[in-house]
Design a protein around this motif. Structure first.
Motif, PDB file in Angstrom:
ATOM      1  N   VAL A 155       0.829  -1.229   0.147  1.00  0.00           N
ATOM      2  CA  VAL A 155       0.050   0.069  -0.111  1.00  0.00           C
ATOM      3  C   VAL A 155       0.982   1.359  -0.217  1.00  0.00           C
ATOM      4  CG1 VAL A 155      -0.096   0.031   2.448  1.00  0.00           C
ATOM      5  CG2 VAL A 155      -1.930   1.201   1.107  1.00  0.00           C
ATOM      6  N   SER A 156       0.519   2.255  -0.932  1.00  0.00           N
ATOM      7  CA  SER A 156       1.132   3.514  -0.822  1.00  0.00           C
ATOM      8  C   SER A 156       0.377   4.590  -0.520  1.00  0.00           C
ATOM      9  CB  SER A 156       1.878   3.508  -2.271  1.00  0.00           C
ATOM     10  OG  SER A 156       0.949   4.152  -3.167  1.00  0.00           O
ATOM     11  N   LEU A 157       1.086   5.697  -0.082  1.00  0.00           N
ATOM     12  CA  LEU A 157       0.436   6.823   0.223  1.00  0.00           C
ATOM     13  C   LEU A 157       1.057   8.057  -0.530  1.00  0.00           C
ATOM     14  CD1 LEU A 157      -1.473   8.790   2.058  1.00  0.00           C
ATOM     15  CD2 LEU A 157       0.267   9.127   3.380  1.00  0.00           C
ATOM     16  N   ALA A 158       0.186   8.747  -1.383  1.00  0.00           N
ATOM     17  CA  ALA A 158       0.846   9.599  -2.331  1.00  0.00           C
ATOM     18  C   ALA A 158       0.392  10.979  -1.842  1.00  0.00           C
ATOM     19  CB  ALA A 158       0.708   9.582  -3.632  1.00  0.00           C
ATOM     20  N   ALA A 159       1.338  12.173  -1.713  1.00  0.00           N
ATOM     21  CA  ALA A 159       0.822  13.424  -1.584  1.00  0.00           C
ATOM     22  C   ALA A 159       1.099  14.259  -2.638  1.00  0.00           C
ATOM     23  CB  ALA A 159       1.747  13.970  -0.391  1.00  0.00           C
ATOM     24  N   ASP A 160       0.008  14.873  -3.233  1.00  0.00           N
ATOM     25  CA  ASP A 160       0.255  15.634  -4.576  1.00  0.00           C
ATOM     26  C   ASP A 160      -0.019  17.028  -4.320  1.00  0.00           C
ATOM     27  OD1 ASP A 160      -2.653  16.258  -5.650  1.00  0.00           O
ATOM     28  OD2 ASP A 160      -2.815  14.336  -4.420  1.00  0.00           O
ATOM     29  N   SER A 161       0.680  18.004  -5.234  1.00  0.00           N
ATOM     30  CA  SER A 161       0.374  19.378  -5.412  1.00  0.00           C
ATOM     31  C   SER A 161       0.292  19.661  -6.809  1.00  0.00           C
ATOM     32  CB  SER A 161       1.617  20.002  -4.573  1.00  0.00           C
ATOM     33  OG  SER A 161       1.463  21.601  -5.059  1.00  0.00           O
ATOM     34  N   THR A 162      -0.927  20.248  -7.136  1.00  0.00           N
ATOM     35  CA  THR A 162      -0.876  20.536  -8.602  1.00  0.00           C
ATOM     36  C   THR A 162      -0.936  21.958  -8.760  1.00  0.00           C
ATOM     37  OG1 THR A 162      -2.167  18.601  -8.937  1.00  0.00           O
ATOM     38  CG2 THR A 162      -2.410  20.510 -10.655  1.00  0.00           C
ATOM     39  N   GLY A 177      -3.346  17.245  -2.235  1.00  0.00           N
ATOM     40  CA  GLY A 177      -4.264  16.330  -1.882  1.00  0.00           C
ATOM     41  C   GLY A 177      -3.518  14.954  -1.513  1.00  0.00           C
ATOM     42  N   LEU A 178      -4.164  13.989  -1.193  1.00  0.00           N
ATOM     43  CA  LEU A 178      -3.711  12.689  -0.546  1.00  0.00           C
ATOM     44  C   LEU A 178      -4.340  11.676  -1.317  1.00  0.00           C
ATOM     45  CD1 LEU A 178      -3.336  13.267   2.913  1.00  0.00           C
ATOM     46  CD2 LEU A 178      -1.401  13.404   1.554  1.00  0.00           C
ATOM     47  N   THR A 179      -3.574  10.471  -1.505  1.00  0.00           N
ATOM     48  CA  THR A 179      -4.305   9.336  -2.250  1.00  0.00           C
ATOM     49  C   THR A 179      -3.495   8.075  -1.732  1.00  0.00           C
ATOM     50  OG1 THR A 179      -4.489  10.503  -4.665  1.00  0.00           O
ATOM     51  CG2 THR A 179      -4.653   8.316  -4.465  1.00  0.00           C
ATOM     52  N   ALA A 194       2.166  -9.922 -13.660  1.00  0.00           N
ATOM     53  CA  ALA A 194       0.953  -9.310 -13.756  1.00  0.00           C
ATOM     54  C   ALA A 194       0.607  -8.456 -12.338  1.00  0.00           C
ATOM     55  CB  ALA A 194      -0.249 -10.566 -13.831  1.00  0.00           C
ATOM     56  N   ASP A 195       0.018  -7.400 -12.724  1.00  0.00           N
ATOM     57  CA  ASP A 195      -0.029  -6.287 -11.685  1.00  0.00           C
ATOM     58  C   ASP A 195      -1.587  -5.725 -11.570  1.00  0.00           C
ATOM     59  OD1 ASP A 195      -0.021  -3.223 -13.052  1.00  0.00           O
ATOM     60  OD2 ASP A 195       1.370  -4.792 -14.204  1.00  0.00           O
ATOM     61  N   LEU A 196      -1.780  -5.321 -10.273  1.00  0.00           N
ATOM     62  CA  LEU A 196      -3.000  -4.684  -9.997  1.00  0.00           C
ATOM     63  C   LEU A 196      -3.104  -3.615  -8.948  1.00  0.00           C
ATOM     64  CD1 LEU A 196      -6.250  -4.905 -10.628  1.00  0.00           C
ATOM     65  CD2 LEU A 196      -6.427  -6.432  -8.719  1.00  0.00           C
ATOM     66  N   SER A 197      -3.561  -2.349  -9.184  1.00  0.00           N
ATOM     67  CA  SER A 197      -3.565  -1.255  -8.284  1.00  0.00           C
ATOM     68  C   SER A 197      -4.751  -0.451  -8.327  1.00  0.00           C
ATOM     69  CB  SER A 197      -2.297  -0.477  -8.506  1.00  0.00           C
ATOM     70  OG  SER A 197      -2.335   0.146  -9.860  1.00  0.00           O
ATOM     71  N   ALA A 198      -4.982   0.219  -7.224  1.00  0.00           N
ATOM     72  CA  ALA A 198      -6.090   1.173  -7.260  1.00  0.00           C
ATOM     73  C   ALA A 198      -5.804   2.312  -6.375  1.00  0.00           C
ATOM     74  CB  ALA A 198      -7.334   0.273  -6.553  1.00  0.00           C
ATOM     75  N   GLY A 199      -6.529   3.269  -6.531  1.00  0.00           N
ATOM     76  CA  GLY A 199      -6.299   4.214  -5.638  1.00  0.00           C
ATOM     77  C   GLY A 199      -7.580   5.471  -5.265  1.00  0.00           C
ATOM     78  N   TYR A 200      -7.690   5.960  -4.125  1.00  0.00           N
ATOM     79  CA  TYR A 200      -8.671   6.748  -3.485  1.00  0.00           C
ATOM     80  C   TYR A 200      -8.163   7.822  -2.944  1.00  0.00           C
ATOM     81  CZ  TYR A 200     -12.931   8.327  -1.724  1.00  0.00           C
ATOM     82  OH  TYR A 200     -13.850   9.329  -1.159  1.00  0.00           O
ATOM     83  N   GLY A 201      -8.430   9.327  -3.577  1.00  0.00           N
ATOM     84  CA  GLY A 201      -8.234  10.267  -2.743  1.00  0.00           C
ATOM     85  C   GLY A 201      -8.779  11.605  -3.082  1.00  0.00           C
ATOM     86  N   GLY A 202      -8.262  12.458  -2.834  1.00  0.00           N
ATOM     87  CA  GLY A 202      -9.025  13.851  -3.212  1.00  0.00           C
ATOM     88  C   GLY A 202      -8.185  15.234  -2.611  1.00  0.00           C
ATOM     89  N   SER A 203      -8.783  16.145  -3.044  1.00  0.00           N
ATOM     90  CA  SER A 203      -8.176  17.689  -2.646  1.00  0.00           C
ATOM     91  C   SER A 203      -9.330  18.609  -2.579  1.00  0.00           C
ATOM     92  CB  SER A 203      -7.038  17.750  -3.666  1.00  0.00           C
ATOM     93  OG  SER A 203      -7.658  18.073  -4.811  1.00  0.00           O
ATOM     94  N   ASN A 204      -8.708  19.843  -2.193  1.00  0.00           N
ATOM     95  CA  ASN A 204      -9.832  20.867  -2.238  1.00  0.00           C
ATOM     96  C   ASN A 204      -9.357  21.996  -2.938  1.00  0.00           C
ATOM     97  OD1 ASN A 204     -10.095  19.872   0.984  1.00  0.00           O
ATOM     98  ND2 ASN A 204     -11.790  20.307  -0.028  1.00  0.00           N
ATOM     99  N   PRO A 205      -9.379  21.921  -4.554  1.00  0.00           N
ATOM    100  CA  PRO A 205      -8.740  22.763  -5.393  1.00  0.00           C
ATOM    101  C   PRO A 205      -9.559  24.116  -5.305  1.00  0.00           C
ATOM    102  CG  PRO A 205     -10.316  21.310  -6.571  1.00  0.00           C
ATOM    103  CD  PRO A 205     -10.137  20.770  -5.119  1.00  0.00           C
ATOM    104  N   THR A 219     -12.763  14.490  -5.593  1.00  0.00           N
ATOM    105  CA  THR A 219     -12.279  13.189  -5.243  1.00  0.00           C
ATOM    106  C   THR A 219     -11.897  12.329  -6.444  1.00  0.00           C
ATOM    107  OG1 THR A 219     -14.694  12.384  -5.438  1.00  0.00           O
ATOM    108  CG2 THR A 219     -13.859  13.009  -3.202  1.00  0.00           C
ATOM    109  N   ARG A 220     -10.841  11.502  -6.295  1.00  0.00           N
ATOM    110  CA  ARG A 220     -10.593  10.715  -7.408  1.00  0.00           C
ATOM    111  C   ARG A 220     -10.650   9.092  -7.004  1.00  0.00           C
ATOM    112  NH1 ARG A 220      -5.407  12.808  -5.920  1.00  0.00           N
ATOM    113  NH2 ARG A 220      -5.352  14.215  -7.476  1.00  0.00           N
ATOM    114  N   PHE A 221     -10.915   8.286  -8.093  1.00  0.00           N
ATOM    115  CA  PHE A 221     -10.534   6.922  -7.880  1.00  0.00           C
ATOM    116  C   PHE A 221     -10.099   6.328  -9.133  1.00  0.00           C
ATOM    117  CE2 PHE A 221     -12.168   2.471  -8.858  1.00  0.00           C
ATOM    118  CZ  PHE A 221     -11.708   2.030  -7.765  1.00  0.00           C
ATOM    119  N   PHE A 222      -8.956   5.538  -9.201  1.00  0.00           N
ATOM    120  CA  PHE A 222      -8.622   4.785 -10.228  1.00  0.00           C
ATOM    121  C   PHE A 222      -8.329   3.469  -9.924  1.00  0.00           C
ATOM    122  CE2 PHE A 222      -4.704   6.838  -8.307  1.00  0.00           C
ATOM    123  CZ  PHE A 222      -3.914   5.749  -8.135  1.00  0.00           C
TER     124      PHE A 222
END
Length: 350
Positions: A155-162, A177-179, A194-205, A219-222
């Protein structure tokens, strides 16, 4: 007569015309307001794509190349390093029974690993009408478990800045935001993964257009699934890959500082990608090129929302993976139809 003239001024069609004018004004207002969220979609999804791509790179590049992020493999607590719990391996350059830290291969290592990497992704989207460009900065860290080096889960935690410009309206889009992304990879054989991944997160743009500003919830989901193959030809490596990714991006309704109402917008992007990467092993660095065909299926909750992607496009990538001493990194330029990205991965190994 005066009464008749007065009555005559109120023609029976006037209320209908008045309502029609109000209706058109309302439609125009909604069209204008929805465009803000429609225009925000591209930079918002840029962060989703950058995060999903970084996770996939972390999963695939390590077992299939050794130029991905570097893991700290945790050792059994108290063995060789009671202070940190990090396993130490015998130092091959020492005649004494000395130990060295880092990515070691000793029997003291456990199956748990931790990793981290920064990512910088510059993007430009010229798909009309909602064009934009900007930069996404990511900080990723993860914890994973290896089942006999065949099955890896983590499991990973991603902090993003756009920070981007919505060039179509002369505005800006900024968010942080965070994912959270669970993932799993299974090495089917020495040449198939073979690989499988998913992500859920969001921000307040926050968006700005002229003197108007507004903040909303995003909110994002992939979810991504892929199958990779590895073909070694002396110093050349060919990596065919097929993948399928779904992105869901949702922007809540909000009212700007100038009282402009912006309708909520949810979009879905289903992306199929097939192609291959070719790389050359030059010890310290490994230059690579890749070519893929992408098929996109797209839908939106608001009727009439213009798509931010083409139904079909090519993807060309050229870059260099590098690793020396405590440093590692990747620099790559990616080009698609009317879009481009410049990505930089980097970090330290200990």
């Amino acid at each position: 007569m005066r009464q008749l003239i007065k009555t005559g001024n109120r023609h029976p069609l006037n209320p209908l015309l008045y309502s029609a004018v109000l209706g058109l004004a309302s439609v125009n207002a909604n069209a204008q307001s929805s465009n803000t969220n429609q225009g925000s979609l591209t930079p918002a999804r840029a962060a989703s794509i950058a995060t999903s791509t970084a996770i996939t790179s972390t999963i695939v590049n390590n077992p299939f190349g050794g130029f991905g992020v570097f893991r700290y493999r945790l050792g059994a607590n108290g063995q060789n390093s009671s202070a940190t719990g990090l396993a130490l391996a015998p130092n091959p350059n020492s005649d004494s029974n000395a130990f060295s830290g880092g990515l070691a291969g000793s029997a003291d290592l456990s199956n748990w690993s931790v990793w981290g990497t920064p990512v910088v992704s510059q993007f430009k989207n010229n798909v009309a009408p909602n064009t934009s460009n900007g930069t996404v900065v990511l900080g990723l860290m993860g914890l994973e478990y290896s089942f006999d080096d065949r099955l890896i889960s983590g499991v990973s935690l991603a902090a993003d800045s756009t920070n981007s410009n919505t060039t179509y309206n002369g505005g800006t889009y900024k968010s942080s935001g965070l994912t959270v992304s669970p993932y799993i990879a299974y090495q089917v054989s020495d040449s198939w993964l073979a690989d499988l991944s998913a992500g859920y997160g969001g921000s307040n743009p926050t968006t700005t257009v002229g003197s108007s500003t507004g903040t909303t919830n995003y909110t994002r989901f992939f979810a991504a699934a892929g199958l990779s193959n590895r073909i070694e030809l002396n110093k050349f490596t060919i990596t065919p890959r097929a993948s399928y990714t779904m992105y869901k991006d949702a922007l809540d309704a909000y009212t700007s500082s100038t009282g402009n109402y912006n309708s909520e917008l949810t979009t879905y992007l289903y992306q199929t990608k097939v192609g291959a990467q070719a790389s050359y092993d030059a010890k310290i660095m490994s230059p690579f090129i890749a070519a893929y065909q992408i098929i996109n299926t797209w839908s939106a909750s608001q009727a009439g929302t213009p798509p931010s992607v083409y139904p079909s496009t090519y993807q060309l990538i050229a870059g260099i993976n590098a690793s020396k001493g405590i440093f590692y990194g990747t620099v790559a330029y990616q080009m698609e139809r009317s879009t481009s990205q410049f990505r930089l991965y980097g970090g330290l190994r200990f």
